[in-house]
Design a protein around this motif. Structure first.
Motif, PDB file in Angstrom:
ATOM      1  N   MET A 125       7.236 122.373  -7.831  1.00 35.62           N
ATOM      2  CA  MET A 125       6.317 122.252  -6.703  1.00 35.62           C
ATOM      3  C   MET A 125       4.882 122.560  -7.113  1.00 35.62           C
ATOM      4  N   THR A 126       4.713 123.511  -8.027  1.00 37.73           N
ATOM      5  CA  THR A 126       3.365 123.866  -8.482  1.00 37.73           C
ATOM      6  C   THR A 126       2.733 122.732  -9.267  1.00 37.73           C
ATOM      7  N   ILE A 127       3.483 122.166 -10.189  1.00 41.10           N
ATOM      8  CA  ILE A 127       2.977 121.067 -11.008  1.00 41.10           C
ATOM      9  C   ILE A 127       2.588 119.872 -10.146  1.00 41.10           C
ATOM     10  N   ASN A 128       3.373 119.615  -9.119  1.00 44.34           N
ATOM     11  CA  ASN A 128       3.146 118.434  -8.286  1.00 44.34           C
ATOM     12  C   ASN A 128       2.253 118.695  -7.079  1.00 44.34           C
ATOM     13  N   THR A 134      -8.263 119.261  -7.073  1.00 46.46           N
ATOM     14  CA  THR A 134      -7.308 120.137  -7.734  1.00 46.46           C
ATOM     15  C   THR A 134      -8.015 120.969  -8.790  1.00 46.46           C
ATOM     16  N   GLU A 135      -7.801 122.275  -8.747  1.00 45.89           N
ATOM     17  CA  GLU A 135      -8.401 123.137  -9.767  1.00 45.89           C
ATOM     18  C   GLU A 135      -7.582 123.053 -11.046  1.00 45.89           C
ATOM     19  N   TYR A 136      -8.267 122.822 -12.140  1.00 48.37           N
ATOM     20  CA  TYR A 136      -7.605 122.626 -13.422  1.00 48.37           C
ATOM     21  C   TYR A 136      -7.125 123.948 -14.002  1.00 48.37           C
ATOM     22  N   ASN A 137      -5.844 123.992 -14.331  1.00 50.45           N
ATOM     23  CA  ASN A 137      -5.272 125.129 -15.059  1.00 50.45           C
ATOM     24  C   ASN A 137      -4.045 124.623 -15.803  1.00 50.45           C
ATOM     25  N   GLN A 138      -3.346 125.507 -16.483  1.00 49.19           N
ATOM     26  CA  GLN A 138      -2.221 125.100 -17.315  1.00 49.19           C
ATOM     27  C   GLN A 138      -1.127 124.417 -16.509  1.00 49.19           C
ATOM     28  N   ALA A 139      -0.872 124.905 -15.290  1.00 50.77           N
ATOM     29  CA  ALA A 139       0.196 124.336 -14.465  1.00 50.77           C
ATOM     30  C   ALA A 139      -0.205 122.989 -13.883  1.00 50.77           C
ATOM     31  N   THR A 140      -1.405 122.920 -13.294  1.00 48.30           N
ATOM     32  CA  THR A 140      -1.809 121.676 -12.646  1.00 48.30           C
ATOM     33  C   THR A 140      -2.107 120.579 -13.658  1.00 48.30           C
ATOM     34  N   ALA A 142      -0.366 119.576 -16.103  1.00 48.46           N
ATOM     35  CA  ALA A 142       0.829 118.757 -16.292  1.00 48.46           C
ATOM     36  C   ALA A 142       0.963 117.724 -15.183  1.00 48.46           C
ATOM     37  N   GLY A 143       0.758 118.150 -13.937  1.00 49.24           N
ATOM     38  CA  GLY A 143       0.856 117.224 -12.821  1.00 49.24           C
ATOM     39  C   GLY A 143      -0.238 116.173 -12.840  1.00 49.24           C
ATOM     40  N   LEU A 144      -1.448 116.574 -13.206  1.00 46.36           N
ATOM     41  CA  LEU A 144      -2.559 115.631 -13.251  1.00 46.36           C
ATOM     42  C   LEU A 144      -2.304 114.520 -14.255  1.00 46.36           C
ATOM     43  N   PHE A 145      -1.805 114.876 -15.428  1.00 45.92           N
ATOM     44  CA  PHE A 145      -1.591 113.866 -16.457  1.00 45.92           C
ATOM     45  C   PHE A 145      -0.309 113.064 -16.240  1.00 45.92           C
ATOM     46  N   GLN A 146       0.591 113.563 -15.402  1.00 43.80           N
ATOM     47  CA  GLN A 146       1.797 112.809 -15.074  1.00 43.80           C
ATOM     48  C   GLN A 146       1.573 111.835 -13.925  1.00 43.80           C
ATOM     49  N   SER A 147       0.474 112.000 -13.209  1.00 44.06           N
ATOM     50  CA  SER A 147       0.195 111.144 -12.063  1.00 44.06           C
ATOM     51  C   SER A 147       0.022 109.691 -12.489  1.00 44.06           C
ATOM     52  N   VAL A 148       0.345 108.781 -11.561  1.00 40.93           N
ATOM     53  CA  VAL A 148       0.149 107.357 -11.833  1.00 40.93           C
ATOM     54  C   VAL A 148      -1.341 107.009 -11.844  1.00 40.93           C
ATOM     55  N   VAL A 149      -2.162 107.865 -11.251  1.00 41.71           N
ATOM     56  CA  VAL A 149      -3.618 107.673 -11.285  1.00 41.71           C
ATOM     57  C   VAL A 149      -4.147 108.331 -12.553  1.00 41.71           C
ATOM     58  N   LYS A 150      -4.667 107.539 -13.450  1.00 41.24           N
ATOM     59  CA  LYS A 150      -5.046 108.025 -14.781  1.00 41.24           C
ATOM     60  C   LYS A 150      -6.546 108.307 -14.934  1.00 41.24           C
TER      61      LYS A 150
END
Length: 260
Positions: A125-128, A134-140, A142-150
């Motif tokens: 849930m945190t990653i997604n 979205t504030e950039y940190n180690q957890a987020t 992963a979700g940012l780079f996994q998003s379909v929006v590149k």
């Protein structure tokens, strides 16, 4: 009649958010009884989590409830109504995350999960939890780079400076206009863990605040020219990328810059 319906939906959405927060504090979670309730819940927030469980005895239910208690700021609901399941293409017990920032739905089918535990679900849930900003940190990350929006629009700012909050408001005002096209990312330049982001853009702490675009498909970056950061300038910068004009310019590197 239309105006009354809109007002009703707005009030209902507000109540959904309030009830969700109260329920979680009381150890329970909002239960969605029909499609209109589910739609109102999802529409009322930037990120919504729904646990689609047929019964409380379902695999992963207890772990989900344990994880929810740790995610106090994340709107969460439960749904066992098959009419709602059909609406969102749910065929078996699933934890789903609905996001507005990239217009994406993330589904964790529990029957296909090798291991289910509370900590793992908290991480999921945190990653997604990708917001309009979205504030950039180690957890987020992963979700940012996994998003379909590149494509990421970054505001790199020193959070300790007094002008950081107005700049964030510029970001928050623009972000919904680019939903599904760009992810708006706030990078705290004063955090040591974000030093690599500054290095990648060729920035020093004295250069902040700055606006940049990262294209994950091309693995290229561009900095908005130094100067006052206004809504109009940021919007023009975003539009120049989406129109393809920015890509015609040479990618800026630290060696290319003389002064920021």
């Amino acid at each position: 009649m239309f105006r009354v319906r809109v007002m009703f939906l707005a009030v209902f959405c507000l109540l959904v958010v309030c009830v969700t927060a109260d329920d979680k504090e009381n150890g329970s979670v909002l239960r969605l009884k029909d499609v209109p309730a589910a739609e109102a819940f999802i529409d009322s927030v930037e990120v919504a989590v729904i646990g689609f469980f047929e019964t409380e005895a379902a695999r992963g239910y207890k772990e989900f409830m344990a994880a929810v208690k740790q995610m106090d700021k994340l709107p969460v609901a439960l749904c066992s109504e098959k009419e709602v399941w059909a609406k969102y293409g749910i065929a078996s017990d699933t934890i789903s995350i609905f996001r507005k920032a990239d217009l994406h739905q993330e589904h964790l089918k529990l029957s296909e999960a090798k291991k289910i535990d509370g900590d793992g679900l908290v991480r999921f849930m945190t990653i997604n939890n990708i917001l309009y900003v979205t504030e950039y940190n180690q957890a987020t990350a992963a979700g940012l780079f996994q998003s379909v929006v590149k494509t990421h629009l970054l505001l790199v700012a020193d959070r300790g400076r007094t002008h950081s909050d107005p700049l964030q408001q510029v970001f928050r005002d623009l972000a919904p206009k680019y939903a599904g096209k760009m992810l708006f990312v706030l990078v705290n330049g004063s955090e040591k863990s974000n030093a690599r982001v500054l290095e990648y853009f060729g920035l020093k702490s004295r250069d902040l605040p700055r606006i940049g675009i990262y294209d994950g498909v091309l693995d290229k970056k561009w900095l908005m020219p130094a100067g006052e950061i206004t809504t109009e300038r940021v919007q023009d910068f975003c539009d120049s990328f989406l129109d393809g004009e920015l890509q015609k310019q040479k990618e800026e590197t630290p060696e290319d810059k003389t002064e920021l």
